[in-house]
Design a protein around this motif. Structure first.
Motif, PDB file in Angstrom:
ATOM      1  N   GLY A   1      45.517  47.913  42.771  1.00 15.56           N
ATOM      2  CA  GLY A   1      45.786  46.482  42.938  1.00 15.56           C
ATOM      3  C   GLY A   1      46.586  46.208  44.206  1.00 15.56           C
ATOM      4  N   GLN A   2      47.563  47.055  44.495  1.00 17.12           N
ATOM      5  CA  GLN A   2      48.317  46.890  45.734  1.00 17.12           C
ATOM      6  C   GLN A   2      47.409  47.023  46.950  1.00 17.12           C
ATOM      7  N   ILE A   3      46.521  47.997  46.894  1.00 18.69           N
ATOM      8  CA  ILE A   3      45.628  48.217  48.031  1.00 18.69           C
ATOM      9  C   ILE A   3      44.639  47.069  48.176  1.00 18.69           C
ATOM     10  N   THR A   4      44.133  46.535  47.067  1.00 19.48           N
ATOM     11  CA  THR A   4      43.211  45.398  47.196  1.00 19.48           C
ATOM     12  C   THR A   4      43.928  44.172  47.751  1.00 19.48           C
ATOM     13  N   ALA A   5      45.189  44.005  47.405  1.00 20.46           N
ATOM     14  CA  ALA A   5      45.950  42.898  47.998  1.00 20.46           C
ATOM     15  C   ALA A   5      46.101  43.109  49.502  1.00 20.46           C
ATOM     16  N   ALA A   6      46.338  44.341  49.910  1.00 14.70           N
ATOM     17  CA  ALA A   6      46.445  44.644  51.342  1.00 14.70           C
ATOM     18  C   ALA A   6      45.112  44.395  52.041  1.00 14.70           C
ATOM     19  N   LEU A   7      44.021  44.794  51.399  1.00  9.48           N
ATOM     20  CA  LEU A   7      42.704  44.542  51.986  1.00  9.48           C
ATOM     21  C   LEU A   7      42.471  43.049  52.182  1.00  9.48           C
ATOM     22  N   THR A   8      42.828  42.264  51.188  1.00  5.80           N
ATOM     23  CA  THR A   8      42.675  40.816  51.280  1.00  5.80           C
ATOM     24  C   THR A   8      43.504  40.258  52.436  1.00  5.80           C
ATOM     25  N   ALA A   9      44.753  40.724  52.551  1.00  7.67           N
ATOM     26  CA  ALA A   9      45.627  40.262  53.629  1.00  7.67           C
ATOM     27  C   ALA A   9      45.073  40.643  55.004  1.00  7.67           C
ATOM     28  N   LEU A  10      44.334  41.750  55.063  1.00  8.09           N
ATOM     29  CA  LEU A  10      43.726  42.188  56.322  1.00  8.09           C
ATOM     30  C   LEU A  10      42.408  41.483  56.613  1.00  8.09           C
ATOM     31  N   GLY A  11      41.972  40.620  55.687  1.00  5.58           N
ATOM     32  CA  GLY A  11      40.714  39.913  55.871  1.00  5.58           C
ATOM     33  C   GLY A  11      39.492  40.763  55.539  1.00  5.58           C
ATOM     34  N   GLN A  12      39.702  41.838  54.816  1.00  6.89           N
ATOM     35  CA  GLN A  12      38.614  42.742  54.440  1.00  6.89           C
ATOM     36  C   GLN A  12      38.008  42.316  53.105  1.00  6.89           C
ATOM     37  N   LEU A  13      36.773  42.691  52.903  1.00  4.61           N
ATOM     38  CA  LEU A  13      36.142  42.468  51.607  1.00  4.61           C
ATOM     39  C   LEU A  13      36.793  43.362  50.565  1.00  4.61           C
ATOM     40  N   CYS A  14      36.931  42.803  49.375  1.00  5.48           N
ATOM     41  CA  CYS A  14      37.582  43.523  48.287  1.00  5.48           C
ATOM     42  C   CYS A  14      36.622  43.659  47.113  1.00  5.48           C
ATOM     43  N   PRO A  15      36.508  44.841  46.551  1.00  7.11           N
ATOM     44  CA  PRO A  15      35.630  44.981  45.391  1.00  7.11           C
ATOM     45  C   PRO A  15      36.291  44.444  44.130  1.00  7.11           C
ATOM     46  N   GLU A  16      35.472  43.996  43.187  1.00  6.01           N
ATOM     47  CA  GLU A  16      35.978  43.657  41.859  1.00  6.01           C
ATOM     48  C   GLU A  16      36.237  44.962  41.139  1.00  6.01           C
ATOM     49  N   LEU A  17      37.457  45.157  40.682  1.00  9.34           N
ATOM     50  CA  LEU A  17      37.820  46.404  40.025  1.00  9.34           C
ATOM     51  C   LEU A  17      38.239  46.208  38.571  1.00  9.34           C
ATOM     52  N   ASP A  18      38.102  44.997  38.049  1.00 13.89           N
ATOM     53  CA  ASP A  18      38.499  44.761  36.667  1.00 13.89           C
ATOM     54  C   ASP A  18      37.711  45.646  35.721  1.00 13.89           C
ATOM     55  N   LEU A  19      38.371  46.111  34.699  1.00 15.76           N
ATOM     56  CA  LEU A  19      37.748  46.958  33.686  1.00 15.76           C
ATOM     57  C   LEU A  19      36.490  46.320  33.115  1.00 15.76           C
ATOM     58  N   VAL A  20      36.493  45.013  32.931  1.00 12.55           N
ATOM     59  CA  VAL A  20      35.339  44.336  32.344  1.00 12.55           C
ATOM     60  C   VAL A  20      34.082  44.526  33.197  1.00 12.55           C
ATOM     61  N   TYR A  21      34.225  44.591  34.515  1.00 15.29           N
ATOM     62  CA  TYR A  21      33.062  44.828  35.375  1.00 15.29           C
ATOM     63  C   TYR A  21      32.517  46.243  35.171  1.00 15.29           C
ATOM     64  N   PHE A  22      33.403  47.181  35.005  1.00 13.40           N
ATOM     65  CA  PHE A  22      32.972  48.540  34.692  1.00 13.40           C
ATOM     66  C   PHE A  22      32.260  48.580  33.345  1.00 13.40           C
ATOM     67  N   LEU A  23      32.833  47.919  32.345  1.00 10.61           N
ATOM     68  CA  LEU A  23      32.222  47.914  31.015  1.00 10.61           C
ATOM     69  C   LEU A  23      30.819  47.321  31.086  1.00 10.61           C
ATOM     70  N   GLN A  24      30.645  46.288  31.886  1.00  5.52           N
ATOM     71  CA  GLN A  24      29.314  45.695  32.048  1.00  5.52           C
ATOM     72  C   GLN A  24      28.340  46.678  32.660  1.00  5.52           C
ATOM     73  N   THR A  25      28.801  47.522  33.580  1.00  6.32           N
ATOM     74  CA  THR A  25      27.897  48.525  34.162  1.00  6.32           C
ATOM     75  C   THR A  25      27.499  49.558  33.116  1.00  6.32           C
ATOM     76  N   GLU A  26      28.402  49.888  32.221  1.00  3.09           N
ATOM     77  CA  GLU A  26      28.088  50.872  31.181  1.00  3.09           C
ATOM     78  C   GLU A  26      27.112  50.287  30.150  1.00  3.09           C
ATOM     79  N   VAL A  27      27.244  49.016  29.859  1.00  5.06           N
ATOM     80  CA  VAL A  27      26.345  48.371  28.897  1.00  5.06           C
ATOM     81  C   VAL A  27      24.946  48.256  29.459  1.00  5.06           C
ATOM     82  N   THR A  28      24.839  47.981  30.757  1.00  2.00           N
ATOM     83  CA  THR A  28      23.524  47.762  31.368  1.00  2.00           C
ATOM     84  C   THR A  28      22.917  49.044  31.948  1.00  2.00           C
ATOM     85  N   ALA A  29      23.669  50.139  31.924  1.00  2.00           N
ATOM     86  CA  ALA A  29      23.127  51.394  32.463  1.00  2.00           C
ATOM     87  C   ALA A  29      21.969  51.882  31.592  1.00  2.00           C
ATOM     88  N   PRO A  30      20.948  52.462  32.241  1.00  2.00           N
ATOM     89  CA  PRO A  30      19.782  52.921  31.458  1.00  2.00           C
ATOM     90  C   PRO A  30      20.125  54.077  30.540  1.00  2.00           C
TER      91      PRO A  30
END
Length: 170
Positions: free
Chosen positions: A141-170
């Motif tokens: 989270g600290q690093i994503t805040a730094a990325l945002t401050a640098l104007g860089q794209l930030c990935p969504e890292l919330d657990l719920v996004y990971f859970l969605q990948t596991e549910v939709t994985a073949p």
């Protein structure tokens, strides 16, 4: 939920989030990557080195081998950013098989270790393992805040996004 199932899921999440974060960090210019951005471990590089020390070389060894190495939490163990990213990804991949090897009863026990100050400690096993993954989330989270401050794209890292990948994985 079975604790082995729960914690192996957290380990897979940790591996997924680490990989996504490192992909985003790879796009950061070298000067920004090493610049003091006001993070607790100053730079993105310093924070990633701290994750290597804390998550992989300290806590992993406490859980896997029952040893507590003497390491400085701000040590720069890997100067090369590509090698650091590789070590972080390899380290994150080690948690899932380790956790899967433990019987469910192990999570009701304690983890005995030596603190950074050389004092013996005994903490609830499951709660301390949860700390390891929570600690990684905190510093990502600290690093994503730094990325945002640098104007860089930030990935969504919330657990719920990971859970969605596991549910939709073949």
């Amino acid at each position: 939920m079975n604790p082995v199932t729960h914690f192996t899921q957290l380990a897979r999440y940790n591996q997924w989030a680490t990989a996504r974060l490192l992909d985003a960090v790879a796009a950061v210019a070298e000067a920004d990557y090493r610049r003091d951005l006001g993070l607790f471990f100053k730079s993105i590089h310093g924070t990633l080195n701290h994750l290597l020390v804390g998550e992989h070389l300290l806590w992993f060894r406490r859980f896997d081998e029952g040893v507590s190495p003497k390491l400085a939490l701000d040590a720069e163990l890997e100067q090369d950013r590509v090698a650091l990213a590789e070590r972080l990804q390899a380290g994150a991949a080690r948690w899932t098989p380790l956790i899967a090897s433990w019987p469910a009863e192990r999570f009701d026990g304690t983890l005995n270790y030596t603190t950074m100050r050389g004092m013996p400690a005994s903490l609830p096993f499951a709660a301390t393992l949860a700390h390891v993954f929570n600690h990684g989330t905190h510093h990502r989270g600290q690093i994503t805040a730094a990325l945002t401050a640098l104007g860089q794209l930030c990935p969504e890292l919330d657990l719920v996004y990971f859970l969605q990948t596991e549910v939709t994985a073949p």
